[in-house]
Motif scaffolding. Structure first.
Motif, PDB file in Angstrom:
ATOM      1  N   ASN A 181     -91.916   5.471 -16.158  1.00 57.59           N
ATOM      2  CA  ASN A 181     -91.274   6.274 -15.101  1.00 57.59           C
ATOM      3  C   ASN A 181     -91.767   7.711 -15.057  1.00 57.59           C
ATOM      4  N   SER A 182     -92.849   8.029 -15.772  1.00 56.36           N
ATOM      5  CA  SER A 182     -93.385   9.396 -15.708  1.00 56.36           C
ATOM      6  C   SER A 182     -94.906   9.358 -15.800  1.00 56.36           C
ATOM      7  N   LEU A 183     -95.550  10.305 -15.115  1.00 53.52           N
ATOM      8  CA  LEU A 183     -97.018  10.379 -15.103  1.00 53.52           C
ATOM      9  C   LEU A 183     -97.565  10.674 -16.492  1.00 53.52           C
ATOM     10  N   SER A 184     -96.921  11.552 -17.246  1.00 51.29           N
ATOM     11  CA  SER A 184     -97.415  11.903 -18.584  1.00 51.29           C
ATOM     12  C   SER A 184     -97.407  10.697 -19.511  1.00 51.29           C
ATOM     13  N   LEU A 185     -96.365   9.870 -19.431  1.00 46.66           N
ATOM     14  CA  LEU A 185     -96.313   8.656 -20.253  1.00 46.66           C
ATOM     15  C   LEU A 185     -97.406   7.680 -19.838  1.00 46.66           C
ATOM     16  N   LEU A 186     -97.615   7.543 -18.531  1.00 47.44           N
ATOM     17  CA  LEU A 186     -98.666   6.660 -18.028  1.00 47.44           C
ATOM     18  C   LEU A 186    -100.039   7.106 -18.525  1.00 47.44           C
ATOM     19  N   LEU A 187    -100.311   8.405 -18.437  1.00 49.50           N
ATOM     20  CA  LEU A 187    -101.598   8.934 -18.904  1.00 49.50           C
ATOM     21  C   LEU A 187    -101.769   8.728 -20.401  1.00 49.50           C
ATOM     22  N   SER A 188    -100.690   8.878 -21.166  1.00 50.97           N
ATOM     23  CA  SER A 188    -100.782   8.716 -22.620  1.00 50.97           C
ATOM     24  C   SER A 188    -101.086   7.280 -23.027  1.00 50.97           C
ATOM     25  N   ILE A 189    -100.822   6.332 -22.125  1.00 51.71           N
ATOM     26  CA  ILE A 189    -101.115   4.921 -22.423  1.00 51.71           C
ATOM     27  C   ILE A 189    -102.541   4.553 -22.006  1.00 51.71           C
ATOM     28  N   THR A 190    -102.897   4.851 -20.769  1.00 51.60           N
ATOM     29  CA  THR A 190    -104.176   4.375 -20.242  1.00 51.60           C
ATOM     30  C   THR A 190    -105.374   5.227 -20.653  1.00 51.60           C
ATOM     31  N   THR A 191    -105.180   6.543 -20.781  1.00 51.08           N
ATOM     32  CA  THR A 191    -106.316   7.417 -21.101  1.00 51.08           C
ATOM     33  C   THR A 191    -106.965   7.070 -22.437  1.00 51.08           C
ATOM     34  N   PRO A 192    -106.200   6.944 -23.543  1.00 56.16           N
ATOM     35  CA  PRO A 192    -106.851   6.595 -24.814  1.00 56.16           C
ATOM     36  C   PRO A 192    -107.560   5.245 -24.778  1.00 56.16           C
ATOM     37  N   ILE A 193    -106.971   4.275 -24.067  1.00 59.02           N
ATOM     38  CA  ILE A 193    -107.580   2.947 -24.002  1.00 59.02           C
ATOM     39  C   ILE A 193    -108.935   3.011 -23.305  1.00 59.02           C
TER      40      ILE A 193
END
Length: 543
Positions: free
Chosen positions: A216-228
């Motif tokens: 439900n937040s952009l920062s959480l989404l980025l923290s998941i997909t960016t490292p992968i």
């Protein structure tokens, strides 16, 4: 009229026709796809702030096939615009703008002399700048002037439409085009099972991220997909990373269009900014970080290849340097048989002149001379094998290698009053290259020989010890030549390091270390002992 299908012009015409038809279909169908998955996000019939897929395909086509794709881009855009019910004149003008954009890209690539594989950072930066500052500003400006002239947009909408056109096309070109270019350039080394797995994995991940209520937040989404995505770029390949971000971006666009995911939680302006920031972040991470690590990997491969070539050259140099010594050994090995042959020949001539020769003496002469000639032939075979290293690893007896080498070199070492003793246990076996092993051992023995002569040691001996300790095989070469000075002992294995006043090549010991450690998977080190030096080789015991 008969058409010659082998005519180069006919082949070129057919090739151009195939490219034109293919680009027309790809451009049109990809345009229809993006309109379907993002129809609620498009502000105008031909203007989209989201990824406009056809532009990615047109850029990739221009880079791969050159100017030939302009007609396909023109036709694809024309059909797409007419399908969106734009006036014919407006559709033609917009299609012309997009076709000219392709030609501008091709000329820009040629002017900047960019490598069209885009595997270097400077080439990738060049492509980004062409898209951001040349191709899309041209396309957006003249495309929107056409829309304004045709009253499709108003003057109040012009700036917004201009930005939407520029941004949507830019994202598509920087997202889709690199993926297609890498796929085209490196298709031979692509693992298509891994490619399919990457697509399916990120499709499933995208579904969880955008079509459920877990994120439900952009920062959480980025923290998941960016490292992968970064990990794939670094540890797998940039090709798979571009597949991943393209999959994520399309799913994010479709989910947002359908009212799902994190990009529908704010105001319309916030949602547009967030989804585009999210996509752009991944694009630049993959293109910049991925290319940096790709360059690093390529540079490491180049250095590794150069090191292998240098080692190969050093091995050849070392063998050439040994040839003089080897020929001297051959001379020593042949000296006694030649002397015997000379003596037998003189006796035969004397008996002949005295009239005392008979059949029995002729048979004896033949028997003795044949024996001596066979001995000389065996010597040639021994040395010939020494100069023909095996290309494949084999299991061999280390004891046999040592004994065969000593048989060859003992005469010349005996001439220098050097006594070689061998202490061995049971027959010990290694897996590797026996002739290279002989070369490494010969270098160590000659290092001791030179030390004896240089220091004028009176009592000279070399002990060779073969033994097995726990799970290791040891081969130790000890001498009483006075040892190695402490200030240089750490340098003796370095290439071209020599203490022989320009009389040595400085390759012998470094070659021995390369052979033992890289070719034989062992280790070689040196230490000073009471009266001299000990070179110690260690090998893992393999049953």
């Amino acid at each position: 009229m008969i058409i010659n299908i082998k005519n180069p012009r006919y082949k070129e015409w057919c090739y151009t026709l195939i490219i034109t038809i293919s680009m027309t279909l790809v451009y049109y169908l990809s345009g229809k796809l993006i309109f379907i998955i993002s129809d609620n996000l498009i502000n105008h019939m031909i203007v989209s702030i989201v990824i406009f897929l056809p532009e990615g395909f047109s850029l990739a086509g221009a880079i791969i096939f050159g100017r030939k794709v302009w007609l396909g881009v023109f036709m694809g855009q024309l059909f797409l615009a007419l399908n969106q019910e734009l006036p014919f004149q407006t559709a033609v003008l917009i299609s012309t703008v997009n076709a000219l954009e392709v030609i501008i890209v091709v000329y820009s690539l040629e002017y900047l002399n960019l490598d069209r594989r885009f595997l270097k950072l400077k080439d990738t930066i060049g492509l980004i700048l062409i898209v951001l500052l040349v191709a899309q500003p041209f396309s957006a400006l003249f495309g929107n002037i056409t829309l304004l002239y045709s009253s499709i947009i108003t003057e109040q909408d012009f700036i917004k439409s201009l930005f939407s056109w520029w941004f949507g096309n830019t994202m598509a070109q920087l997202l889709v085009a690199p993926m297609l270019i890498y796929l085209y350039a490196d298709y031979k080394r692509i693992d298509f099972k891994t490619l399919l797995f990457t697509f399916l994995l990120f499709s499933f991940l995208s579904y969880l991220l955008f079509f459920t209520n877990y994120i439900n937040s952009l920062s959480l989404l980025l923290s998941i997909t960016t490292p992968i995505v970064l990990l794939i770029s670094i540890y797998r390949d940039i090709i798979y990373a571009t597949i991943a971000i393209t999959t994520i971006s399309l799913f994010a666009t479709y989910a947002t269009n359908q009212g799902f995911g994190v990009f529908v939680t704010g105001s319309e302006l916030d949602n547009v900014i967030n989804i585009n920031f999210y996509i752009v972040t991944h694009i630049f991470l993959v293109l910049i970080v991925g290319i940096l690590f790709l360059e690093k990997k390529e540079n490491e491969e180049i250095i590794l290849r150069q090191n292998r070539e240098l080692e190969s050259m050093m091995l050849k140099q070392s063998r050439l340097a040994q040839m003089g010594e080897i020929l001297n050994m051959v001379a020593h090995q042949w000296r006694q048989p030649l002397t015997n042959l000379l003596l037998i020949n003189e006796i035969l001539v004397y008996r002949y002149r005295e009239g005392e020769i008979n059949d029995e003496e002729i048979d004896e002469f033949q028997k003795e001379s044949t024996f001596q000639i066979k001995q000389m032939s065996k010597t040639i075979d021994d040395f010939k094998d020494f100069f023909h290293p095996r290309k494949e690893k084999v299991k061999f007896s280390l004891n046999d290698v040592v004994e065969n080498l000593l048989y060859i070199i003992k005469p010349i070492f005996r001439e220098s009053n050097i006594h070689i003793n061998i202490n061995k246990e049971e027959n010990l076996y290694l897996y590797g290259y026996p002739n290279e092993m002989s070369q490494a051992l010969l270098n160590l023995l000659y290092n001791s020989k030179d030390a004896f002569i240089e220091r004028d040691i009176k009592e000279r001996y070399i002990n060779i010890v073969l033994e097995k300790k726990q799970n290791q095989i040891l081969l130790i070469v000890q001498d009483n030549a006075g040892g190695i000075p402490k200030d240089i002992i750490e340098n003796i294995f370095k290439p071209y390091f020599s203490t022989k006043n320009n009389q040595g090549t400085g390759l012998g010991l470094s070659i021995s270390k390369i052979i033992i450690e890289k070719h034989m998977e062992g280790s070689l080190f040196v230490e000073n002992i009471k009266e001299g030096t000990a070179f110690i080789m260690r090998f893992k015991l393999k049953e």
